[in-house]
Design a protein around this motif. Structure first.
Motif, PDB file in Angstrom:
ATOM      1  N   LEU A 163       0.767  -1.058  -0.027  1.00 39.57           N
ATOM      2  CA  LEU A 163       0.072  -0.036   0.133  1.00 39.57           C
ATOM      3  C   LEU A 163       0.896   1.398  -0.019  1.00 39.57           C
ATOM      4  O   LEU A 163       1.345   1.794   1.036  1.00 39.57           O
ATOM      5  CB  LEU A 163      -1.045  -0.027   1.163  1.00 39.57           C
ATOM      6  N   PRO A 164       1.248   1.766  -1.210  1.00 39.14           N
ATOM      7  CA  PRO A 164       1.954   3.145  -1.186  1.00 39.14           C
ATOM      8  C   PRO A 164       1.361   4.007  -0.502  1.00 39.14           C
ATOM      9  O   PRO A 164       0.398   4.483  -0.513  1.00 39.14           O
ATOM     10  CB  PRO A 164       2.083   3.315  -2.813  1.00 39.14           C
TER      11      PRO A 164
ATOM     12  N   ARG B 144      -0.491   9.512  10.486  1.00 41.42           N
ATOM     13  CA  ARG B 144      -0.650  10.532   9.308  1.00 41.42           C
ATOM     14  C   ARG B 144       0.715  10.936   8.838  1.00 41.42           C
ATOM     15  O   ARG B 144       0.835  11.048   7.427  1.00 41.42           O
ATOM     16  CB  ARG B 144      -1.435  11.670   9.723  1.00 41.42           C
ATOM     17  N   ARG B 145       1.655  11.185   9.673  1.00 38.45           N
ATOM     18  CA  ARG B 145       2.925  11.176   9.014  1.00 38.45           C
ATOM     19  C   ARG B 145       3.772  10.246   8.373  1.00 38.45           C
ATOM     20  O   ARG B 145       4.359  10.556   7.097  1.00 38.45           O
ATOM     21  CB  ARG B 145       3.788  11.756  10.229  1.00 38.45           C
ATOM     22  N   LEU B 146       3.574   9.095   8.909  1.00 41.10           N
ATOM     23  CA  LEU B 146       4.492   7.866   8.161  1.00 41.10           C
ATOM     24  C   LEU B 146       3.519   7.485   7.155  1.00 41.10           C
ATOM     25  O   LEU B 146       4.040   6.834   6.119  1.00 41.10           O
ATOM     26  CB  LEU B 146       4.402   6.736   9.599  1.00 41.10           C
ATOM     27  N   LEU B 147       2.094   7.482   6.969  1.00 40.57           N
ATOM     28  CA  LEU B 147       1.109   6.909   6.005  1.00 40.57           C
ATOM     29  C   LEU B 147       0.385   8.014   5.577  1.00 40.57           C
ATOM     30  O   LEU B 147      -0.743   7.970   5.979  1.00 40.57           O
ATOM     31  CB  LEU B 147       0.725   5.826   6.454  1.00 40.57           C
ATOM     32  N   PRO B 148       0.871   8.974   4.793  1.00 41.94           N
ATOM     33  CA  PRO B 148      -0.189  10.267   4.368  1.00 41.94           C
ATOM     34  C   PRO B 148      -1.260   9.818   3.670  1.00 41.94           C
ATOM     35  O   PRO B 148      -2.123  10.757   3.626  1.00 41.94           O
ATOM     36  CB  PRO B 148       1.066  11.005   3.678  1.00 41.94           C
TER      37      PRO B 148
ATOM     38  N   VAL C   2       3.629  -2.599   5.658  1.00 44.57           N
ATOM     39  CA  VAL C   2       2.574  -2.034   4.756  1.00 44.57           C
ATOM     40  C   VAL C   2       3.200  -1.606   3.396  1.00 44.57           C
ATOM     41  O   VAL C   2       2.456  -1.865   2.315  1.00 44.57           O
ATOM     42  CB  VAL C   2       1.908  -0.924   5.460  1.00 44.57           C
ATOM     43  N   LEU C   3       4.229  -0.748   3.582  1.00 40.65           N
ATOM     44  CA  LEU C   3       4.653  -0.447   2.150  1.00 40.65           C
ATOM     45  C   LEU C   3       5.299  -1.410   1.247  1.00 40.65           C
ATOM     46  O   LEU C   3       5.188  -1.397  -0.021  1.00 40.65           O
ATOM     47  CB  LEU C   3       5.767   0.846   2.257  1.00 40.65           C
TER      48      LEU C   3
END
Length: 478
Positions: free
Chosen positions: A190-191, A216-220, A299-300
């Motif tokens: 999930l980019p 929110r910072r790590l996964l905008p 996740v990335l």
């Protein structure tokens, strides 16, 4: 041939005759500041402010220090009865303002120093090595100011180190490697977190930490939803999964929040991202997720594993479930937590239950038991005993059953403390077995069940079993 005591006296005299240096003043201050463990309590506050190995090391170090101090001052000094050295010829500027009036052997200051630093080193070797010179300095300072013989200090260091090492018996060190899991399972990459819906408990973790802002910072590109009194994990993630807008679910909170998220993920067949944001994070640590960044990386990259899930009467749990004294502790803790804080409330609740609690009559897989506590673990815990433990595997297909019997002449408080201190394996009051399914019947009426720190509804019959595995985002190196 001189006796050890003669050699000890000669070494003490030699140190006392050393010429005056600027170090005299600092050694005297160090010796005084270490009184009653003040130095080590201060160090514990500093290093314990960091979560993870440093905090665990601070807790282990303080516990070891307190126990070793009791052993030295209450037992060993009275057994050996050695008096303090004569300070008549000691240089005046070296003397402490208040000379100790207790016996001399072993040195309590040295024991406390060695116990704290050894306990810290067991969890964080680098921090322990950094503070080892300070511990040795405290020990030497006691000889330098004249209040101990060198032999007292060496014995104190040995006792403190041994006590800290023995703490492994009742609080096993968590291995560096995570638990074994099923072979890596495919999960979508999930980019930026696109397609990930995360439920966040804003009350999790330290007061200064904002898990929602961090995510929110790590996964905008992730959708971050904060829990409230009206809408918890199940409501937030259930709605997202049912609407079809979630490719994966996430949760940032304690073990109770993670278990609730796991139930939704299993229901909808979605992978789960577990972001460590609670106080203890038992499940996250066992699976190998120590920081939020660990979950983000998985996740990335789209890397995941499959782990066992247990359930009680259809409600999933990931760590442990229990009947008896512990659910009552949780109930009382929750009632007092808003007023006292979680940890103080738990301590007060434990004291109340130990004083007033009554055993429960259970039938466990057909066997009748009168027990104080029944624990059911998701996979087998080690070491045995109801003390803090870990799981070497998260895919063994077993439920770990442990219980504390109340039908023997072994007092409630004594039995519980013996088990928590790790001597339960040798106490007749303790029993355990492993099974794929466990049926429990409460023979004297409905009982409460706790699972992963949450409370369930009272019932007279409980069915514990495994259900389908859960896919969890996690990068594994082995």
């Amino acid at each position: 041939m001189r006796s050890p005591r003669d050699l000890d006296a000669r070494l003490h005299s030699y140190v006392g005759s050393l010429p005056t240096t600027p170090a005299d003043r600092w050694l005297r201050r160090l010796s005084a500041f270490a009184d009653r463990g003040k130095l080590w309590f201060l160090v514990a506050l500093v290093v314990g402010s960091r979560r993870g190995p440093l905090r665990r090391g601070a807790i282990r170090g303080v516990g070891s220090m307190l126990f070793s101090s009791a052993v030295v001052n209450v037992v060993l000094k009275r057994v050996f009865g050695r008096v303090r050295p004569d300070l008549e010829n000691l240089q005046t500027h070296r003397r402490l303002r208040r000379e100790p009036g207790s016996l001399s052997f072993p040195s309590g200051h040295s024991s406390s120093a060695a116990a704290f630093v050894t306990g810290l080193a067991m969890e964080s070797p680098a921090a322990g090595a950094a503070l080892a010179p300070l511990a040795l300095g405290v020990g030497y300072s006691r000889v330098h100011v004249g209040v101990h013989y060198p032999g007292d200090v060496l014995a104190g260091l040995a006792v403190g180190g041994a006590v800290a090492a023995a703490s492994q018996h009742w609080w096993a060190r968590r291995p560096m490697q995570p638990a074994r899991v099923r072979p890596t399972s495919a999960a979508p990459a999930l980019p930026g977190g696109e397609g990930l819906v995360v439920a966040v408990n804003p009350r999790s973790g330290p007061d200064e930490y904002d898990p929602a802002e961090d995510i929110r910072r790590l996964l905008p590109r992730a959708e971050v939803l904060e829990m409230s009194e009206e809408r918890g994990v199940a409501e937030l993630l259930g709605e997202a999964a049912a609407s079809g807008r979630a490719s994966a679910l996430g949760v940032a909170g304690g073990d109770g929040s993670v278990a609730a998220a796991a139930a939704v993920a299993l229901e909808h067949g979605l992978p789960l991202a577990v972001i460590p944001a609670g106080t203890l994070n038992h499940f996250a640590r066992d699976v190998g997720l120590h920081t939020p960044q660990d979950a983000v990386d998985a996740v990335l990259a789209g890397q995941a594993v499959k782990v066992d899930v247990a359930e009680v009467n259809g409600t999933p749990f990931l760590n442990t479930s229990s009947i008896g004294a512990y659910p009552e502790m949780v109930r009382r803790r929750d009632r007092m937590a808003a007023r006292l804080g979680k940890w103080l409330a738990l301590s007060v609740a434990a004291a109340q239950v130990l004083r007033t609690g009554t055993p429960v009559e259970l039938e466990v897989n057909g066997d009748r038991l009168r027990t104080w506590i029944l624990f059911i673990g998701n996979c087998t815990y080690t070491p045995r005993g109801l003390a803090p433990a870990y799981r070497p595997r998260l895919e063994d297909g077993l439920l770990d059953v442990q219980y504390l019997r109340a039908d023997l002449r072994f007092g409630r408080t004594r039995a519980v403390l013996a088990t928590l201190l790790g001597v339960s394996e040798h106490a007749r009051s303790y029993g355990h077995f492993a099974a794929a399914e466990v049926r429990v019947v409460a023979r004297t009426g409905p009982e409460r069940v706790a699972y992963d720190g949450e409370m369930g509804e009272p019932a007279t019959e409980f069915l514990f079993r495994k259900r389908e595995p859960l896919t969890v985002y996690c990068c594994r190196t082995r």
